[in-house]
Design a protein around this motif. Sequence first.
Motif, PDB file in Angstrom:
ATOM      1  N   TRP A  75       0.823  -1.209   0.000  1.00 65.15           N
ATOM      2  CA  TRP A  75       0.000   0.000   0.000  1.00 65.15           C
ATOM      3  C   TRP A  75       0.859   1.262   0.000  1.00 65.15           C
ATOM      4  N   CYS A  76       1.992   1.216  -0.660  1.00 65.75           N
ATOM      5  CA  CYS A  76       2.882   2.390  -0.679  1.00 65.75           C
ATOM      6  C   CYS A  76       2.276   3.577  -1.421  1.00 65.75           C
ATOM      7  N   HIS A  77       1.287   3.317  -2.267  1.00 70.12           N
ATOM      8  CA  HIS A  77       0.583   4.384  -2.995  1.00 70.12           C
ATOM      9  C   HIS A  77       1.549   5.340  -3.696  1.00 70.12           C
ATOM     10  N   ARG A  78       2.344   4.790  -4.601  1.00 70.18           N
ATOM     11  CA  ARG A  78       3.200   5.638  -5.440  1.00 70.18           C
ATOM     12  C   ARG A  78       2.408   6.048  -6.680  1.00 70.18           C
ATOM     13  N   SER A  79       2.489   7.327  -6.980  1.00 72.20           N
ATOM     14  CA  SER A  79       1.707   7.885  -8.081  1.00 72.20           C
ATOM     15  C   SER A  79       2.611   8.535  -9.122  1.00 72.20           C
ATOM     16  N   PRO A  80       2.277   8.401 -10.403  1.00 71.88           N
ATOM     17  CA  PRO A  80       3.029   9.109 -11.447  1.00 71.88           C
ATOM     18  C   PRO A  80       2.824  10.615 -11.388  1.00 71.88           C
ATOM     19  N   ASP A  81       1.912  11.057 -10.515  1.00 75.44           N
ATOM     20  CA  ASP A  81       1.696  12.493 -10.322  1.00 75.44           C
ATOM     21  C   ASP A  81       2.407  13.006  -9.070  1.00 75.44           C
ATOM     22  N   ALA A  82       3.258  12.174  -8.472  1.00 83.45           N
ATOM     23  CA  ALA A  82       3.989  12.578  -7.269  1.00 83.45           C
ATOM     24  C   ALA A  82       4.986  13.677  -7.580  1.00 83.45           C
ATOM     25  N   GLU A  83       5.372  14.365  -6.540  1.00 78.01           N
ATOM     26  CA  GLU A  83       6.263  15.535  -6.623  1.00 78.01           C
ATOM     27  C   GLU A  83       7.478  15.335  -7.522  1.00 78.01           C
ATOM     28  N   VAL A  84       8.177  14.215  -7.367  1.00 78.55           N
ATOM     29  CA  VAL A  84       9.435  14.035  -8.101  1.00 78.55           C
ATOM     30  C   VAL A  84       9.216  14.083  -9.608  1.00 78.55           C
ATOM     31  N   ALA A 103       5.903   5.238   5.721  1.00 85.21           N
ATOM     32  CA  ALA A 103       7.264   4.795   6.047  1.00 85.21           C
ATOM     33  C   ALA A 103       7.852   5.562   7.223  1.00 85.21           C
ATOM     34  N   PRO A 104       8.471   4.860   8.172  1.00 87.91           N
ATOM     35  CA  PRO A 104       9.231   5.516   9.237  1.00 87.91           C
ATOM     36  C   PRO A 104      10.676   5.715   8.775  1.00 87.91           C
ATOM     37  N   ALA A 105      11.442   6.441   9.554  1.00 91.28           N
ATOM     38  CA  ALA A 105      12.835   6.705   9.184  1.00 91.28           C
ATOM     39  C   ALA A 105      13.637   5.419   9.052  1.00 91.28           C
ATOM     40  N   ALA A 106      13.346   4.424   9.887  1.00 84.13           N
ATOM     41  CA  ALA A 106      14.106   3.176   9.858  1.00 84.13           C
ATOM     42  C   ALA A 106      13.960   2.447   8.529  1.00 84.13           C
ATOM     43  N   GLN A 107      12.813   2.584   7.845  1.00 90.18           N
ATOM     44  CA  GLN A 107      12.639   1.919   6.561  1.00 90.18           C
ATOM     45  C   GLN A 107      13.306   2.694   5.438  1.00 90.18           C
ATOM     46  N   GLN A 112      16.558  -3.899   8.391  1.00 88.10           N
ATOM     47  CA  GLN A 112      15.564  -4.912   8.049  1.00 88.10           C
ATOM     48  C   GLN A 112      14.121  -4.416   8.128  1.00 88.10           C
ATOM     49  N   THR A 113      13.923  -3.143   8.467  1.00 89.17           N
ATOM     50  CA  THR A 113      12.561  -2.616   8.601  1.00 89.17           C
ATOM     51  C   THR A 113      11.861  -2.568   7.242  1.00 89.17           C
ATOM     52  N   GLU A 114      10.663  -3.099   7.192  1.00 86.23           N
ATOM     53  CA  GLU A 114       9.863  -3.077   5.976  1.00 86.23           C
ATOM     54  C   GLU A 114       8.645  -2.174   6.164  1.00 86.23           C
ATOM     55  N   GLU A 118       7.649  -3.777   1.587  1.00 83.24           N
ATOM     56  CA  GLU A 118       8.824  -3.299   0.867  1.00 83.24           C
ATOM     57  C   GLU A 118      10.033  -3.165   1.785  1.00 83.24           C
ATOM     58  N   PRO A 119      11.234  -3.539   1.304  1.00 83.52           N
ATOM     59  CA  PRO A 119      12.450  -3.473   2.110  1.00 83.52           C
ATOM     60  C   PRO A 119      13.001  -2.059   2.195  1.00 83.52           C
ATOM     61  N   SER A 120      14.110  -1.914   2.876  1.00 77.24           N
ATOM     62  CA  SER A 120      14.811  -0.646   3.056  1.00 77.24           C
ATOM     63  C   SER A 120      14.906   0.162   1.768  1.00 77.24           C
ATOM     64  N   GLN A 121      14.518   1.424   1.840  1.00 75.08           N
ATOM     65  CA  GLN A 121      14.631   2.297   0.674  1.00 75.08           C
ATOM     66  C   GLN A 121      16.093   2.605   0.351  1.00 75.08           C
ATOM     67  N   ALA A 122      16.939   2.686   1.368  1.00 79.30           N
ATOM     68  CA  ALA A 122      18.361   2.902   1.120  1.00 79.30           C
ATOM     69  C   ALA A 122      18.964   1.723   0.362  1.00 79.30           C
TER      70      ALA A 122
END
Length: 359
Positions: A75-84, A103-107, A112-114, A118-122
């Motif tokens: 349910w990350c809800h990524r949109s092609p209309d997002a800011e980036v 997402a919290p900072a740890a993810q 290992q925070t998901e 979804e796994p770590s964004q870093a």
Amino acid sequence: MRRYRWWIGAGVLIFVVGLVAVFVFSGPGTPPGPVRRPGPPGTGPLTIVSLGDSTVSGEGAGNYTADTNGANGDWCHRSPDAEVFETDVPGIAAKLNLACSGAPAAQVGLGQTEQWTEPSQAEQLANLVKDHRVSVVVVAVGANDDPHFSELVSQCFQAWFLSGNPPCSDSVAPGWQARVDAMVPKVVSALNDVKTVLARAGYQAGDYQLVLQSYASPIAPGIPADLQNLNGCPFKTADLQWVRDKGVPALSAGLASAANQTGARFLDLSRAGRGHEACSGGADASKEWFSRLTLQLNDLTDANRASHALQESFHPNANGHAQIGRCLTEFLATALPSAACLSGSDGNLHAAATVSASG
């Protein structure tokens, strides 16, 4: 004749000494100055990438990618209309979004925070730099840590719904600064992890821009009375006032501190929504940059989706993402360490060389 030989000998000696001096001070093959790096190392397109939570994933903008709209629990809800995707930075050939709603900072950092499977964004960024030359990383994170901003909104809704209850800010305000202070080191850790990933890939500090942005207040006082309910914005006036004037500015100041501690650039969005908050447009919602209370009725018929039926509420909408992307574009073109997104005389957001709480 001896006199001429003496002059010739002296001339030769001076020439040799001069030649030695040139050799010693310049050295054989020494370049005239430092070699300028061509930019990010590696191969692939020059890229801008966003990391963080719902405020950059595209939550509220709609049109979510199928794989992040509930598929297999994502349910990350990524949109092609997002800011980036609303940025327009010269030379940038690819725009990618790794952010995830909630997402919290740890993810965002390493570990290992998901979040929603979804796994770590870093770690995702580490894979990305294998075939992309990352020039800009924009991060928005922290609200889902100790401040628990989405829970705050829920508390304020409950305070409105239960007649006779005091404003939610009465109980939240006394401990708000402590919650913000507890958030800061977590954001610092996440930003340092992003820097670590890029350093491991051979990036130097001057190869890319790291931007931490704060949050805009999605609600504000002064909305029409007929919308201060389930029709749009069910909050007590005192809570609308506190969120805009106290809660969000304190959160932004904490994030400014995190940016300063990590050497990241800082983009202050705390006043970005002024005059365009949810319900501020009255009968004309097209003037608003944030979603009102939004209920996806179709989701209520599906047990797997019902708990997410309100997820889009009180986030930047497509107009809001476009405006924030515009402001970010301007900010990236400057050398300012920090700036604030403020409405200009043309009605659009612009990057102003100030992070003052006034104005």
